[in-house]
Design an enzyme around this catalytic site. Sequence first.
Site, PDB file in Angstrom:
ATOM      1  N   TYR A  40      29.792  17.818  53.982  1.00  0.00           N
ATOM      2  CA  TYR A  40      29.594  17.980  55.432  1.00  0.00           C
ATOM      3  C   TYR A  40      29.611  16.625  56.123  1.00  0.00           C
ATOM      4  O   TYR A  40      30.314  16.422  57.124  1.00  0.00           O
ATOM      5  CB  TYR A  40      28.266  18.698  55.692  1.00  0.00           C
ATOM      6  CG  TYR A  40      27.930  18.846  57.159  1.00  0.00           C
ATOM      7  CD1 TYR A  40      28.499  19.864  57.915  1.00  0.00           C
ATOM      8  CD2 TYR A  40      27.040  17.972  57.782  1.00  0.00           C
ATOM      9  CE1 TYR A  40      28.196  20.003  59.263  1.00  0.00           C
ATOM     10  CE2 TYR A  40      26.737  18.103  59.129  1.00  0.00           C
ATOM     11  CZ  TYR A  40      27.314  19.120  59.871  1.00  0.00           C
ATOM     12  OH  TYR A  40      27.017  19.243  61.205  1.00  0.00           O
ATOM     13  N   LYS A  53      32.354  15.136  58.839  1.00  0.00           N
ATOM     14  CA  LYS A  53      31.960  14.692  60.170  1.00  0.00           C
ATOM     15  C   LYS A  53      32.319  13.223  60.394  1.00  0.00           C
ATOM     16  O   LYS A  53      32.629  12.817  61.525  1.00  0.00           O
ATOM     17  CB  LYS A  53      30.461  14.918  60.381  1.00  0.00           C
ATOM     18  CG  LYS A  53      30.081  16.393  60.492  1.00  0.00           C
ATOM     19  CD  LYS A  53      30.791  17.073  61.658  1.00  0.00           C
ATOM     20  CE  LYS A  53      30.346  18.493  61.861  1.00  0.00           C
ATOM     21  NZ  LYS A  53      31.011  19.142  63.031  1.00  0.00           N
TER      22      LYS A  53
END
Length: 370
Positions: free
Chosen positions: A234, A238
Site C-alpha cells: 500500500y 501511494k
Amino acid sequence: MPIRSEWKLAREGWTLDTTTRLLKATAFNPLITLPLILAAKYTARGAQVASQNETLFRTLKSLVALGVLGSISGFLDDKVVNNWKGDEWDWKKEVVVVTGGSDGIGKSIVLLLAEKGIKVAVLDVQPLTYEAPPSVQFFQCDLGSKEAIEATAASVRSSLGDPTVLINNAGVARGKSILDSTEKDIRLTFNVNALSHYFLAHQFLPSMIQRNHGMVVTVASLAAYLSAPNMVDYASSKAAALTFHEGLAAELATQYKADKVRTIIMCQGYTRTALFEGFAGKSLYPETVAEEIVKAVLKGRSAHLVVPESSWGIVPRVRSWPLWMQYGFRKGLKNLMKSWKGRQVVQPSETQVEKEKKGVEESAVLVEEH
C-alpha cells in the site's frame, strides 16, 4: 453538507492543527506583529514599553521575521507550483471525474461538488451508497483494468463531454506482510492505487492539454512518505502515486507547454473509512479530508495538501533523519496494522481468478459488490 467554516473547531476536536493554525493567525501573523514593532519604533508610548520589556521586544522581532519569511515562502509556493499563471474556471461548465466516489472520502467529495451544481462523473466498481444528486452520474468501472477504464472513459465523454477535472481517489489495501501477499494482492494494489492514474490520464489529459485548462488531483497518503509493517505494498503504491503527481506537474509545464493545467496532491493520515477499519492510529473524518480537497479544487490552483497539517513537519522529514532514528521509527510502527480489518469491493478483473482457485479469499478483507 456545506463546507465547514475554518473558524469552527475541527470534527476531530482540539488538535495540534488547531494550535498551529491559531499561532499562524496571531503570533506568526505579520499583520498583527509588524504594527507592534512599528509602534515601538515610532511612538513614544511604544518605545517606552519596548525599553521596559526588552526580552519581549526581542521575541516580537523574531516572530515578525518568522512570520514574514513564512508569508514569502507561502507566496512562492503558490506562484511556482502554478507556474506564475492564473486561469478562469466556470463551474457551471466544468466536468469532474471522481474515482472511488461511491463511498468514503470520494462520497464526501462528490456531495460537496454536487451541492454547487457541478457536473460529476463517479467511476467506481460498487454502486453509489447514496442517492445521486441531479448533477451526478454513476459509471461502473473496474479501475484495476485498463480496458475497463478505456470503455468507461468513452462513456463519460459521450454523456458529459471532455472532463476538465480528474480526481484520482480510489484506493485499496490488503493488510498483509510482504511474504503473505500473493501476486494478485500486489497487482490489485498497484493497479488501483497507481497504474489507474496513468490510464485515466491517457484518457482525459490530452483534452486538458489541448485547451491548456484542467486539473488532476491525486489522493495519495502519508504512507507515501512512511512505510510500515503489513502495509508495504500500500505504501509503495501511494509513493508511486505521489511521484506520478510530481512528475506530471513537471511534464505539463515543460513537455506539453500546458502551464495552466493544475495538479493537486493530498497526503492524508488515517481516515475513518471501511478501507482502514481497525487501523491503530489517530483518525480523521472522511469529510475533513474531502473538504480540504474540494476547497483546493474550487480555488482552481495547484496545491500540495497534507492532513493533518502538523504532519508536514514530521512524516515527510523522516527520510532526512539519521538512519538509526529512521529504522527505529519504522520498527515502532509494527502494531499499526495488527487489528486492521478493512473492507473493499472485489474488482471484477480479480474475481474470476480468485474464484477459480478457492472462492473469494478472506471475506474479512474483501466483499462482493452488490
